[in-house]
Design an enzyme around this catalytic site. Structure first.
Site, PDB file in Angstrom:
ATOM      1  N   ASP A 140      -7.659   1.673   7.088  1.00  0.00           N
ATOM      2  CA  ASP A 140      -6.436   2.290   7.607  1.00  0.00           C
ATOM      3  C   ASP A 140      -6.673   3.786   7.824  1.00  0.00           C
ATOM      4  O   ASP A 140      -7.743   4.316   7.510  1.00  0.00           O
ATOM      5  CB  ASP A 140      -5.223   2.029   6.698  1.00  0.00           C
ATOM      6  CG  ASP A 140      -5.379   2.624   5.309  1.00  0.00           C
ATOM      7  OD1 ASP A 140      -6.015   3.683   5.175  1.00  0.00           O
ATOM      8  OD2 ASP A 140      -4.877   2.025   4.346  1.00  0.00           O
ATOM      9  N   ASP A 183       0.843  -1.192   0.000  1.00  0.00           N
ATOM     10  CA  ASP A 183       0.000   0.000   0.000  1.00  0.00           C
ATOM     11  C   ASP A 183       0.879   1.244   0.000  1.00  0.00           C
ATOM     12  O   ASP A 183       2.003   1.223   0.523  1.00  0.00           O
ATOM     13  CB  ASP A 183      -0.887   0.030   1.250  1.00  0.00           C
ATOM     14  CG  ASP A 183      -1.950  -1.053   1.222  1.00  0.00           C
ATOM     15  OD1 ASP A 183      -2.270  -1.549   0.134  1.00  0.00           O
ATOM     16  OD2 ASP A 183      -2.467  -1.397   2.303  1.00  0.00           O
ATOM     17  N   TYR A 241       5.626  -8.359   9.014  1.00  0.00           N
ATOM     18  CA  TYR A 241       5.267  -6.945   9.089  1.00  0.00           C
ATOM     19  C   TYR A 241       5.360  -6.437  10.521  1.00  0.00           C
ATOM     20  O   TYR A 241       5.135  -7.185  11.479  1.00  0.00           O
ATOM     21  CB  TYR A 241       3.818  -6.719   8.629  1.00  0.00           C
ATOM     22  CG  TYR A 241       3.529  -7.107   7.204  1.00  0.00           C
ATOM     23  CD1 TYR A 241       3.601  -6.171   6.181  1.00  0.00           C
ATOM     24  CD2 TYR A 241       3.146  -8.407   6.876  1.00  0.00           C
ATOM     25  CE1 TYR A 241       3.316  -6.509   4.864  1.00  0.00           C
ATOM     26  CE2 TYR A 241       2.857  -8.765   5.567  1.00  0.00           C
ATOM     27  CZ  TYR A 241       2.942  -7.820   4.569  1.00  0.00           C
ATOM     28  OH  TYR A 241       2.654  -8.166   3.269  1.00  0.00           O
TER      29      TYR A 241
END
Length: 296
Positions: free
Chosen positions: A80, A38, A66
């Protein structure tokens, strides 16, 4: 220049833009990234150069890792912090509750991809549909989370280190945690620390890549095809077989020696040149050419 350069992608940049920047810096005609990140995310982004782009689909999936930061008490349309807020609520969650809830996501499960994602449905990217205001049903996908480590817990935020299978959306994980806690949650920061067998130690920033180019030292970070495909076993063939393979011709299995088992192989010439990938299918009588390597 053929191989893979691992970029430490910065935030506010698409993966496509990062790959194009690499292409421009190195002056190659082709560059393609693997495993889309992203725009808000940073970290490991492998970029294949020139002939190595033909092998992107054959890169081993491996586990991905991550480091994420998650905020409780909020939801957005993108899952998000970059999205439009869709709800806000008070947070009353103890660390014990958070730890217990996070642990429930370990192991195999089914996860629904977010609408704002690069996944395609009927040939259209989901984010394209989302930008049109269209919300469609998305089939849940099997994922596996191998490890979760909780840290940096405050009243409304916490950090999470995740090791997971390819195809896992950390935004969706954050949203699912928020739903289970009953207060909602959004991803506020994401850094990929490992992908396709590469880690941050293999990466350079775009600025560092420019410096290496100017110093004629790009080779120090260039990963050769036979290296990034090393999870496939090696198969050496004869000079005549090498010529046939490079021309796209299948090789008789009974002439390969050692009674080769079904599977994908890295094929090498007698002088140890990497020729490409071949595959012996179950019950197949030949090594079929899957990709021919074209170097510099």
């Amino acid at each position: 220049m053929t191989g893979i350069i691992c970029i430490d992608k910065t935030a506010s940049m698409t993966s496509f833009t990062a790959a194009n920047r690499v292409r421009g810096i190195l002056g190659v005609k082709k560059a393609g990234h693997t495993g889309t990140l992203d725009p808000m995310a940073t970290g490991v982004l492998p970029v294949a150069l020139s002939g190595a782009t033909r092998f992107i689909d054959w890169l081993p999936e491996n586990k991905k890792a991550y480091d994420a930061r998650i905020r409780l008490g909020m939801t957005t349309d993108t899952l998000d912090i970059t999205g439009t807020v869709t709800s806000e609520s008070a947070v009353c969650v103890s660390r014990e509750q958070l730890e217990e809830t996070v642990r429930t996501f370990l192991g195999k499960s089914m996860q629904t991809p977010p609408m704002y994602s690069a996944k395609s449905q009927n040939g259209v990217r989901l984010y394209t549909l989302a930008r049109r205001g269209e919300i469609v049903e998305r089939p849940a996908q099997p994922i596996e989370i191998f490890d979760l480590q909780l840290s940096g817990v405050t009243e409304t935020e916490f950090s999470l280190s995740v090791v997971c299978s390819a195809g896992t959306y950390i935004r969706s994980l954050a949203d699912d945690i928020g739903k289970k806690l009953g207060c909602g949650a959004v991803l506020t920061a994401l850094r990929r620390t490992a992908a396709n067998g590469f880690t941050l130690a293999d990466c350079v920033t775009l600025e560092e890549l420019e410096m290496l180019r100017d110093q004629n030292r790009v080779f120090e970070k260039l990963i050769a095809a036979e290296t990034f495909l090393a999870s496939y076993p090696k198969l050496s063939v004869t000079a005549a077989q090498s010529v046939r393979f490079q021309n796209g011709g299948a090789l008789a299995r009974d002439r390969l020696g050692n009674g080769q088992e079904p599977g994908v192989y890295r094929v090498f010439s007698p002088d140890k040149r990497f020729l490409g990938l071949g595959e012996i299918e179950p019950d197949g009588d030949s090594l079929q050419v899957r990709r021919v390597y074209v170097g510099d």
